[in-house]
Structure formats: C-alpha cells, structure tokens
Design a protein around this motif. Structure first.
Motif, short mmCIF file in Angstrom:
data_model
loop_
_atom_site.label_atom_id
_atom_site.label_comp_id
_atom_site.label_asym_id
_atom_site.label_seq_id
_atom_site.Cartn_x
_atom_site.Cartn_y
_atom_site.Cartn_z
N GLY A 51 0.99 8.35 -13.11
CA GLY A 51 -0.03 8.11 -12.09
C GLY A 51 -0.21 6.65 -11.75
N ALA A 52 0.84 5.80 -11.95
CA ALA A 52 0.70 4.37 -11.76
C ALA A 52 0.40 3.99 -10.33
N GLU A 53 0.82 4.80 -9.36
CA GLU A 53 0.62 4.47 -7.96
C GLU A 53 -0.55 5.23 -7.35
N LEU A 54 -1.37 5.83 -8.19
CA LEU A 54 -2.51 6.58 -7.68
C LEU A 54 -3.78 5.74 -7.74
N CYS A 55 -4.67 5.96 -6.75
CA CYS A 55 -5.95 5.26 -6.77
C CYS A 55 -6.80 5.69 -7.96
N LEU B 74 -1.31 1.38 -2.13
CA LEU B 74 -0.32 0.61 -1.40
C LEU B 74 0.29 -0.41 -2.36
N THR B 75 1.63 -0.48 -2.39
CA THR B 75 2.27 -1.39 -3.35
C THR B 75 3.24 -2.34 -2.67
N PRO B 76 2.76 -3.17 -1.72
CA PRO B 76 3.63 -4.19 -1.15
C PRO B 76 3.83 -5.33 -2.14
N PRO B 77 4.76 -6.26 -1.88
CA PRO B 77 4.97 -7.40 -2.79
C PRO B 77 3.68 -8.19 -3.00
N TRP B 78 3.45 -8.64 -4.24
CA TRP B 78 2.19 -9.30 -4.58
C TRP B 78 1.96 -10.55 -3.74
N PHE B 79 3.05 -11.28 -3.43
CA PHE B 79 2.90 -12.50 -2.64
C PHE B 79 2.40 -12.17 -1.23
N GLU B 80 2.92 -11.09 -0.67
CA GLU B 80 2.49 -10.67 0.67
C GLU B 80 1.02 -10.25 0.65
N VAL B 81 0.64 -9.51 -0.39
CA VAL B 81 -0.76 -9.08 -0.52
C VAL B 81 -1.68 -10.29 -0.64
N MET B 82 -1.31 -11.25 -1.48
CA MET B 82 -2.13 -12.44 -1.69
C MET B 82 -2.26 -13.23 -0.39
N GLY C 24 -14.92 -5.06 4.81
CA GLY C 24 -14.76 -3.61 4.71
C GLY C 24 -13.44 -3.13 5.26
N GLU C 25 -13.02 -3.71 6.38
CA GLU C 25 -11.75 -3.30 7.00
C GLU C 25 -10.56 -3.75 6.15
N ILE C 26 -10.67 -4.94 5.55
CA ILE C 26 -9.60 -5.40 4.65
C ILE C 26 -9.46 -4.45 3.47
N LEU C 27 -10.59 -4.06 2.87
CA LEU C 27 -10.56 -3.12 1.75
C LEU C 27 -10.02 -1.77 2.19
N ARG C 28 -10.45 -1.31 3.36
CA ARG C 28 -10.07 0.03 3.84
C ARG C 28 -8.59 0.13 4.14
N LYS C 29 -7.99 -0.96 4.62
CA LYS C 29 -6.60 -0.92 5.07
C LYS C 29 -5.59 -1.44 4.07
N THR C 30 -6.02 -2.29 3.14
CA THR C 30 -5.03 -2.92 2.25
C THR C 30 -5.12 -2.45 0.80
N SER C 31 -6.10 -1.62 0.47
CA SER C 31 -6.21 -1.14 -0.90
C SER C 31 -6.95 0.19 -0.92
N CYS C 32 -7.19 0.70 -2.08
CA CYS C 32 -7.92 1.97 -2.21
C CYS C 32 -9.42 1.75 -1.94
N TRP C 33 -10.04 2.78 -1.39
CA TRP C 33 -11.48 2.74 -1.14
C TRP C 33 -12.20 3.27 -2.38
N PHE C 34 -12.81 2.34 -3.15
CA PHE C 34 -13.46 2.70 -4.40
C PHE C 34 -14.97 2.89 -4.27
N GLY D 220 -10.10 8.12 -2.41
CA GLY D 220 -9.62 6.74 -2.34
C GLY D 220 -9.32 6.28 -0.93
N GLU D 221 -9.77 7.04 0.08
CA GLU D 221 -9.58 6.59 1.45
C GLU D 221 -10.88 6.72 2.24
#
Length: 330
Positions: free
Chosen positions: A7-11, A23-31, A86-96, A180-181
């Motif tokens: 379950g490593a890729e699950l929210c 979402l698992t893009p490259p860490w540098f791109e995410v940062m 909120g939009e950054i969280l909603r689109k680039t990571s899981c909604w917690f 998670g969405e």
C-alpha cells in the motif's frame, strides 16, 4: 485499480479497496512546484494585506472607489490565504482533511469568486457614473451607498453559493470515488446557470460599460485639448478634475482588462470539460485565474502614488504613530 505493494502508493494504506493513489512525481519536481505556488500564495496574501491596511487606516482614502478596491482586496486576500493552498493540496497530494472540510472549501471558493466578480462589476459601474455623469457622481455614489452595495454583493455571493452547492452541503463527499480526494462536480443545469450569471452577464455588462466610458473619455479628452469653455461650464467640472477622473478610469480599466484576461480562460476550460482539457492544463488555468489576485496590488503600485506612499508608511511602522490616520495621502 491494482493493489500496490504494501500500500505504499495509497493515501490511506489501511483502506486498500477504497483509498486513492498518491501522486508520485520526482521529488525535485514536487519541491519546485510547491515552492513556486506557495510563494505566489504568500505574495498574494502580503500584497493584499497592504491594500486592506492602507484603505482601512488612512481616512483620506475612504472614498467610494477605494471602498470597492478594499472589498476586492479582501476577496484577493482570501484567495491567497485559503483558495491557493487548498488547490495546491487538492491537486498535488492526497486530501487528508475529510469530506466536510472539502465541502466547506468548495463553498468558500464559490463565495470568494462570486464576490470578486461582483466587485469588478461595481467598479465598472462606479467609473461609468464618474465619467459619463460627473455632475451627479458625488450625490449618487456616496461612501454609505457603496458600503451598502459591497455588503449586498457579499450577501448575494453567500446566498448564490449556498444554492449552487446545496446538494454538496447536505451530502458531503458524494462525488468522491475514493478516500483522499476532493472533487468538484457541477450538475448540467446548475453549470449553465453559473455560466450565465457569473460569466456571460458580467462580461457583457463590464465590456458595455467600458466601451461607453472609452467613448466619453475620448470626447472629454478632445474637449480639454480644444479648450471648449462651454463644455467645461456645462458639466461644472474643471479640466483638472476631468483629467483625474480619466486617469482613474484608465487605471481601473487596466484592472478590469487583466481580470478578464485571467477570468475568460478559466471559464473556457470549464466549458470545454474534462474530455477536451487534461487535468494539468485545467489546474494551471485555474491558478492563472487565482494569480489575478496577486496582480491587482501590483497594478495599484504602478498607477496609484497613494498606495506606494502608504506601503512605505506601513513597512516603516509609521502608521503606529498617533494621528497617522490623518496623513495626507493624495
């Protein structure tokens, strides 16, 4: 959806069958994306806070036009403080944050966007009266009437957004396909109504008012260049006053044009739908619309000497001195 190992890729790894994937893009791109977007968000908050403090603190700036700019700055401030993160969280990571917060986020989004559109329309009306009927401007457009219109604008935004999202408010998370969405789904009839009320009608009204303002402004500028005394006496406005109003109309015209440039692509993407526009393009168009909230104070800084002066007084903490609210800003 296939299960991922451990379950490593699950929210929510404990919910294998109902959890969304991370979402698992490259860490540098995410940062890089997070630094850029959160920087814009922080800049939006800071710049609009300067506008809010300026107009609120200095008594000389309590004019009808500036009250409208204050209302717009409050909307823009909330965009940077709430909508962008909120939009950054909603689109680039899981909604917690859960379904209830997701629904409230949708509701706040609708309120802020509707109020921004209302403010732009009110600003256009204000300039229309100032340029096209200057003789009656001071009697028709008063501070108290503008404050009433601003309150009415926010009240209508609250009511409209409630009707717009009443099903979401009563059935939180009904459109989410997994945990998670936080998705925005608008029914066809409501979408058409929103398109007409928040896009077609305001744009037609704003464009019509500014076309009329432009025509009258050209006429007045020609009259001033020709030194037509009769025209000056008829309108009871000195050439200097006319020049001031024309300059204000030009400044706010830039504000409106920039708003429309950021506003139209957002609704164009909404009209195109998910089938014609991919999620990444839709996200960046939405952020372009939100970035308008950061551009507005920059426009003030370029065109309004009082804003540059007030920023200097705020940054140097001179507004904390007794009587600073009576400072001559014009």
């Amino acid at each position: 959806m296939t299960e991922t190992q451990n379950g490593a890729e699950l929210c929510f790894p404990q919910l294998f069958n109902t959890s969304c994937r991370k979402l698992t893009p490259p860490w540098f791109e995410v940062m890089l994306i997070h630094i850029l977007l959160y920087s814009i968000s922080l800049l939006t908050v800071a710049l609009n806070l300067l506008v809010i403090i300026s107009v609120s603190h200095f008594r000389q700036l309590h004019t009808p036009t500036n009250i409208l700019l204050l209302s717009l700055a409050v909307s823009d401030f909330l965009v940077g403080l709430l909508l962008m993160p909120g939009e950054i969280l909603r689109k680039t990571s899981c909604w917690f944050l859960g379904d209830i917060v997701c629904t409230l986020y949708k509701y706040v989004t609708a309120i802020i966007l509707a109020s921004s559109i209302g403010d732009i329309v009110l600003i256009s009306v204000d300039r229309y009266v100032a340029i096209c009927d200057p003789l009656h401007y001071t009697t028709r457009i008063t501070v108290n009437r503008v404050k009433f219109c601003v309150c009415l604008c926010w009240l209508c935004s609250l009511s409209y957004s409630f009707l717009y999202l009443k099903d979401d408010l009563t059935q939180t998370g009904r459109y989410n396909s997994c945990y998670g969405e936080c998705v925005f789904v608008i029914e066809y009839f409501i979408g058409v109504m929103d398109l007409v009320l928040c896009f077609i009608v305001p744009v037609i009204l704003i464009v019509a008012l500014y076309l009329r303002i432009f025509a009258v402004a050209v006429s007045q500028a020609h009259a001033m260049r020709s030194h037509i005394t009769a025209v000056t006496l008829q309108h009871s406005v000195t050439p200097k006053a006319k020049k001031s109003e024309l300059k204000a109309a030009r400044t706010l015209g830039v504000l409106v044009v920039v708003f429309l440039m950021c506003f139209c692509p957002y609704y164009s993407v909404s009209l195109a739908g998910d089938n014609l526009v991919n999620a990444s393009a839709a996200f960046y168009v939405l952020f372009l619309f939100y970035s308008n909230s950061c551009l507005n104070p920059v426009i003030y800084a370029f065109f309004y000497p009082w804003f540059r002066k007030s920023v200097k007084l705020i940054v140097t903490l001179q507004i904390l001195q007794p009587g600073s609210s009576e400072t001559n800003m014009l």
